[in-house]
Design a protein around this motif. Structure first.
Motif, PDB file in Angstrom:
ATOM      1  N   SER A 135      -3.895  -0.196  -0.469  1.00  0.00           N
ATOM      2  CA  SER A 135      -3.251  -1.376   0.080  1.00  0.00           C
ATOM      3  C   SER A 135      -3.325  -1.350   1.599  1.00  0.00           C
ATOM      4  N   LEU A 136      -3.496  -2.505   2.202  1.00  0.00           N
ATOM      5  CA  LEU A 136      -3.519  -2.592   3.655  1.00  0.00           C
ATOM      6  C   LEU A 136      -2.105  -2.664   4.240  1.00  0.00           C
ATOM      7  N   GLU A 137      -1.135  -2.932   3.396  1.00  0.00           N
ATOM      8  CA  GLU A 137       0.239  -3.025   3.856  1.00  0.00           C
ATOM      9  C   GLU A 137       0.880  -1.638   3.892  1.00  0.00           C
ATOM     10  N   PRO A 138       1.874  -1.456   4.770  1.00  0.00           N
ATOM     11  CA  PRO A 138       2.559  -0.153   4.813  1.00  0.00           C
ATOM     12  C   PRO A 138       3.383   0.060   3.548  1.00  0.00           C
ATOM     13  N   LEU A 139       3.785   1.294   3.333  1.00  0.00           N
ATOM     14  CA  LEU A 139       4.624   1.619   2.178  1.00  0.00           C
ATOM     15  C   LEU A 139       5.906   0.809   2.217  1.00  0.00           C
ATOM     16  N   ASP A 140       6.351   0.409   1.055  1.00  0.00           N
ATOM     17  CA  ASP A 140       7.599  -0.325   0.955  1.00  0.00           C
ATOM     18  C   ASP A 140       8.748   0.582   1.377  1.00  0.00           C
ATOM     19  N   ASP A 141       9.793  -0.004   1.977  1.00  0.00           N
ATOM     20  CA  ASP A 141      10.942   0.792   2.423  1.00  0.00           C
ATOM     21  C   ASP A 141      11.632   1.498   1.273  1.00  0.00           C
ATOM     22  N   SER A 142      11.478   0.975   0.065  1.00  0.00           N
ATOM     23  CA  SER A 142      12.124   1.615  -1.081  1.00  0.00           C
ATOM     24  C   SER A 142      11.492   2.965  -1.410  1.00  0.00           C
ATOM     25  N   CYS A 143      10.342   3.269  -0.814  1.00  0.00           N
ATOM     26  CA  CYS A 143       9.676   4.547  -1.060  1.00  0.00           C
ATOM     27  C   CYS A 143      10.292   5.699  -0.273  1.00  0.00           C
ATOM     28  N   TYR A 144      11.224   5.382   0.595  1.00  0.00           N
ATOM     29  CA  TYR A 144      11.841   6.410   1.420  1.00  0.00           C
ATOM     30  C   TYR A 144      13.286   6.616   1.007  1.00  0.00           C
ATOM     31  N   ILE A 145      13.698   7.886   0.994  1.00  0.00           N
ATOM     32  CA  ILE A 145      15.070   8.260   0.657  1.00  0.00           C
ATOM     33  C   ILE A 145      15.711   8.831   1.913  1.00  0.00           C
ATOM     34  N   LEU A 146      16.924   8.414   2.200  1.00  0.00           N
ATOM     35  CA  LEU A 146      17.651   8.961   3.343  1.00  0.00           C
ATOM     36  C   LEU A 146      18.340  10.256   2.935  1.00  0.00           C
ATOM     37  N   THR A 150      17.459  11.657   7.830  1.00  0.00           N
ATOM     38  CA  THR A 150      16.001  11.614   7.952  1.00  0.00           C
ATOM     39  C   THR A 150      15.434  10.914   6.732  1.00  0.00           C
ATOM     40  N   ARG A 151      14.335  10.227   6.944  1.00  0.00           N
ATOM     41  CA  ARG A 151      13.692   9.510   5.840  1.00  0.00           C
ATOM     42  C   ARG A 151      12.673  10.424   5.165  1.00  0.00           C
ATOM     43  N   GLN A 152      12.862  10.667   3.884  1.00  0.00           N
ATOM     44  CA  GLN A 152      11.942  11.480   3.095  1.00  0.00           C
ATOM     45  C   GLN A 152      11.180  10.574   2.137  1.00  0.00           C
ATOM     46  N   LEU A 153       9.895  10.828   1.982  1.00  0.00           N
ATOM     47  CA  LEU A 153       9.083  10.040   1.070  1.00  0.00           C
ATOM     48  C   LEU A 153       9.379  10.450  -0.373  1.00  0.00           C
ATOM     49  N   SER A 154       9.683   9.478  -1.202  1.00  0.00           N
ATOM     50  CA  SER A 154       9.915   9.751  -2.619  1.00  0.00           C
ATOM     51  C   SER A 154       8.567   9.875  -3.313  1.00  0.00           C
ATOM     52  N   ARG A 155       8.339  10.973  -3.972  1.00  0.00           N
ATOM     53  CA  ARG A 155       7.053  11.205  -4.635  1.00  0.00           C
ATOM     54  C   ARG A 155       7.101  10.870  -6.125  1.00  0.00           C
ATOM     55  N   VAL A 156       8.256  10.429  -6.587  1.00  0.00           N
ATOM     56  CA  VAL A 156       8.432  10.122  -8.001  1.00  0.00           C
ATOM     57  C   VAL A 156       8.126   8.650  -8.237  1.00  0.00           C
ATOM     58  N   GLY A 157       7.313   8.372  -9.256  1.00  0.00           N
ATOM     59  CA  GLY A 157       6.992   6.998  -9.610  1.00  0.00           C
ATOM     60  C   GLY A 157       8.078   6.360 -10.458  1.00  0.00           C
ATOM     61  N   CYS A 158       8.094   5.040 -10.451  1.00  0.00           N
ATOM     62  CA  CYS A 158       9.124   4.311 -11.196  1.00  0.00           C
ATOM     63  C   CYS A 158       8.921   4.390 -12.711  1.00  0.00           C
ATOM     64  N   LYS A 159       7.710   4.653 -13.155  1.00  0.00           N
ATOM     65  CA  LYS A 159       7.469   4.755 -14.594  1.00  0.00           C
ATOM     66  C   LYS A 159       8.317   5.868 -15.195  1.00  0.00           C
ATOM     67  N   GLU A 160       8.243   7.019 -14.569  1.00  0.00           N
ATOM     68  CA  GLU A 160       8.992   8.176 -15.069  1.00  0.00           C
ATOM     69  C   GLU A 160      10.497   7.904 -15.044  1.00  0.00           C
ATOM     70  N   ARG A 161      10.972   7.334 -13.956  1.00  0.00           N
ATOM     71  CA  ARG A 161      12.406   7.056 -13.824  1.00  0.00           C
ATOM     72  C   ARG A 161      12.860   5.963 -14.791  1.00  0.00           C
ATOM     73  N   LEU A 162      12.030   4.935 -14.980  1.00  0.00           N
ATOM     74  CA  LEU A 162      12.391   3.857 -15.914  1.00  0.00           C
ATOM     75  C   LEU A 162      12.481   4.355 -17.343  1.00  0.00           C
ATOM     76  N   VAL A 163      11.509   5.141 -17.743  1.00  0.00           N
ATOM     77  CA  VAL A 163      11.520   5.674 -19.105  1.00  0.00           C
ATOM     78  C   VAL A 163      12.735   6.583 -19.309  1.00  0.00           C
ATOM     79  N   ASP A 164      13.028   7.429 -18.329  1.00  0.00           N
ATOM     80  CA  ASP A 164      14.213   8.278 -18.419  1.00  0.00           C
ATOM     81  C   ASP A 164      15.487   7.445 -18.515  1.00  0.00           C
TER      82      ASP A 164
END
Length: 193
Positions: A135-146, A150-164
């Protein structure tokens, strides 16, 4: 549902017949609307033929729901597959819903996370941040966890979290589906007698 479809880049897929999840939601919603409308109109006009149409539409809606549940079990369709299909049919703004809120005394709009799916589940993309590589757009703000300011990049995808989440809340949504089905059977029974 129409807003999601019209504002989505998958409108072409809808017209070509590729969006199974969307079709199921449309058909079931239409059957429930039709049965409710025919039931109201039939009792208001005291028309026997309209009430028979109501009974037919209500029975058809019940059969569609039960056959959908049976089909999911017979074909052994996994929850992850259902989540994948549903996610593919959502438009990006539904996936990363962020409300804009105007600060008091300011003309600037600040992005404030409110009810977004990615915000609630603390996930990034469907499979993870790698969804945004091309994607040419920057990462969505929802990808970062405070974390500790400090802002940390979340490496977990929503598929795994949704299924859980769906498995954890299985008793809740199964109860809601059962209650809706029970209510439809009761209405069907009382309209026949």
């Amino acid at each position: 549902m129409l807003w999601i479809l019209i504002s989505s880049p998958v409108l072409k897929d809808f017209l070509e017949g590729n969006l199974i999840f969307t079709y199921v939601v449309f058909v079931l919603g239409f059957l429930l609307f039709l049965s409710g409308f025919l039931g109201w109109l039939g009792t208001h006009k005291r028309g026997g033929s309209l009430l028979k149409l109501f009974i037919s539409a209500a029975l058809l809606a019940i059969l569609v729901e039960v056959s959908g549940i049976v089909a999911l079990n017979v074909f052994k369709i996994k929850m992850a597959t259902v989540v994948e299909v549903a996610w593919a049919e959502l438009n990006p703004s539904s996936r990363h819903f962020i409300q804009k809120q105007v600060s008091v005394g300011s003309t600037q709009q600040d992005s404030v996370p409110q009810h977004g799916l990615c915000w609630q589940l603390e996930c990034c993309g469907f499979m993870g941040p790698q969804d945004f590589i091309h994607s040419l757009e920057p990462l969505d703000d929802s990808c970062y966890i405070l974390e500790s300011s400090t802002r940390q990049l979340s490496r977990v995808g929503c598929k795994e979290r949704l299924v859980d989440w769906l498995y954890k809340k299985k008793h809740l949504w199964m109860t809601c589906i059962g209650a809706l089905l029970f209510l439809q059977v009761i209405v069907f029974y009382y309209s026949c007698c």
